[in-house]
Design an enzyme around this catalytic site. Structure first.
Site, PDB file in Angstrom:
ATOM      1  N   HIS A 140       0.900  -0.690  -0.040  1.00 43.00           N
ATOM      2  CA  HIS A 140       0.366   0.153  -0.245  1.00 43.00           C
ATOM      3  C   HIS A 140       0.871   1.253   0.248  1.00 43.00           C
ATOM      4  O   HIS A 140      -0.034   1.675   0.506  1.00 43.00           O
ATOM      5  CB  HIS A 140      -0.829  -0.088   1.091  1.00 43.00           C
ATOM      6  N   CYS A 205       4.724  22.342 -10.732  1.00 36.54           N
ATOM      7  CA  CYS A 205       3.281  22.833 -11.357  1.00 36.54           C
ATOM      8  C   CYS A 205       1.918  23.255 -11.065  1.00 36.54           C
ATOM      9  O   CYS A 205       1.035  23.305 -11.358  1.00 36.54           O
ATOM     10  CB  CYS A 205       3.076  21.443 -12.390  1.00 36.54           C
TER      11      CYS A 205
END
Length: 297
Positions: A140, A205
């Site tokens: 996970h 970004c």
């Protein structure tokens, strides 16, 4: 504006009965030794192996109900993201101080002797690696990396922490004044007032940052599933330690071993979803049971 009310759907199977088996004693532990003797095995671990390191589990007999963040909630709602990152900011400072316990060290010692081939863990705490295990599949993900959902840029959780501390001066101190903050296994923390928390965006970004953790409702990367499946196929047996096997991502490997007629040993406090596939079930804590195996195999 108040913090959002989290509308979390149930996260999966929950035990519908009480495990009335007595706690495993030397006789039951010796049965595990006899069953595993001469075999090389894989380990599949869950949150229960880390409870002795001070990290609560999800579904243990004494665990409170938990409502973990789902992937869809995280990606679709800025309020959920803010609430999550505020809680994670506090919980991460707790989790990173946790240390491996006897169960983690026992598996690392068994791997060093060639008995354990590797560990598939559903945990994100990296305690297996810190204990010295070499072949660890973090099914996970893990809590110490963050990536941008837009451009994929990665940073360490420590780097993000510096930014969150600068964006939210005094937040940790204010939260720390509240008694009995509950920490969850994924570095989340139960904090109600998060409306003023400032979330950091990607410096490249401006996109959304997400921990390198598989959320509920998010698929496990295919490469990790393939690596874990290969480990189970390579092994002569599978030992489950500290998992209720409530979610399919872990249960699939128990089924895989059972389908190949490989013995499955389950060490867990309480019943599990995989009990029907087990050759032996031990109602026991993982630290004691795994240390017993390490001493006698």
């Amino acid at each position: 504006m108040a913090s959002p009310r989290l509308r979390i759907r149930p996260s999966g199977w929950m035990p519908d009965g009480v495990d009335d088996r007595p706690a495993a004693g030397p006789r039951e532990l010796q049965q595990a030794v006899d069953l595993l003797a001469g075999r090389r095995w894989a380990a599949l671990t869950g949150a229960g192996i880390s409870t002795d390191s001070g990290i609560p589990d999800y579904r243990g007999p004494d665990s409170p109900p938990r409502s973990p963040m789902t992937y869809q909630q995280f990606v679709s709602d800025p309020d959920f993201r803010r609430h999550y990152w505020a809680r994670n900011h506090y919980g991460w400072h707790h989790l990173r101080r946790s240390e491996p316990n006897a169960g983690h060290r026992a598996l690392a010692a068994l791997e060093a002797r060639g008995i354990v081939l590797g560990v598939i863990t559903q945990n994100v705490d990296r305690l297996h690696s810190e204990a010295g295990s070499k072949r660890v599949i973090d099914l996970h993900g893990h809590y110490n990396e963050v990536y941008c959902l837009n451009c994929g840029h990665r940073i360490t959780r420590s780097e993000l922490d510096e930014r969150l501390l600068a964006l939210n001066p005094g937040f940790l101190e204010r939260v720390g004044e509240v008694d009995d903050i509950e920490i969850a296994p994924d570095a989340d923390a139960v904090i109600e007032q998060t409306q003023d928390f400032v979330v950091a965006a990607c410096e490249i970004c401006g996109g959304v940052l997400k921990p390198d953790i598989v959320y509920f409702g998010e698929p496990v990367p295919a490469a990790r599933v393939a690596a874990a499946s290969a480990l189970v196929d390579e092994a002569d047996a599978l030992v489950v330690a500290g998992s209720s096997l409530a979610v399919q991502s872990g249960l699939r490997f128990v089924r895989r071993a059972a389908d190949d007629h490989k013995p499955v040993v389950i060490i867990n406090r309480g019943i599990t979803r995989g009990d029907r596939y087990a050759a032996l079930r031990l109602n026991a804590g993982t630290s004691d049971a795994l240390s017993y195996l390490a001493e006698r195999l």
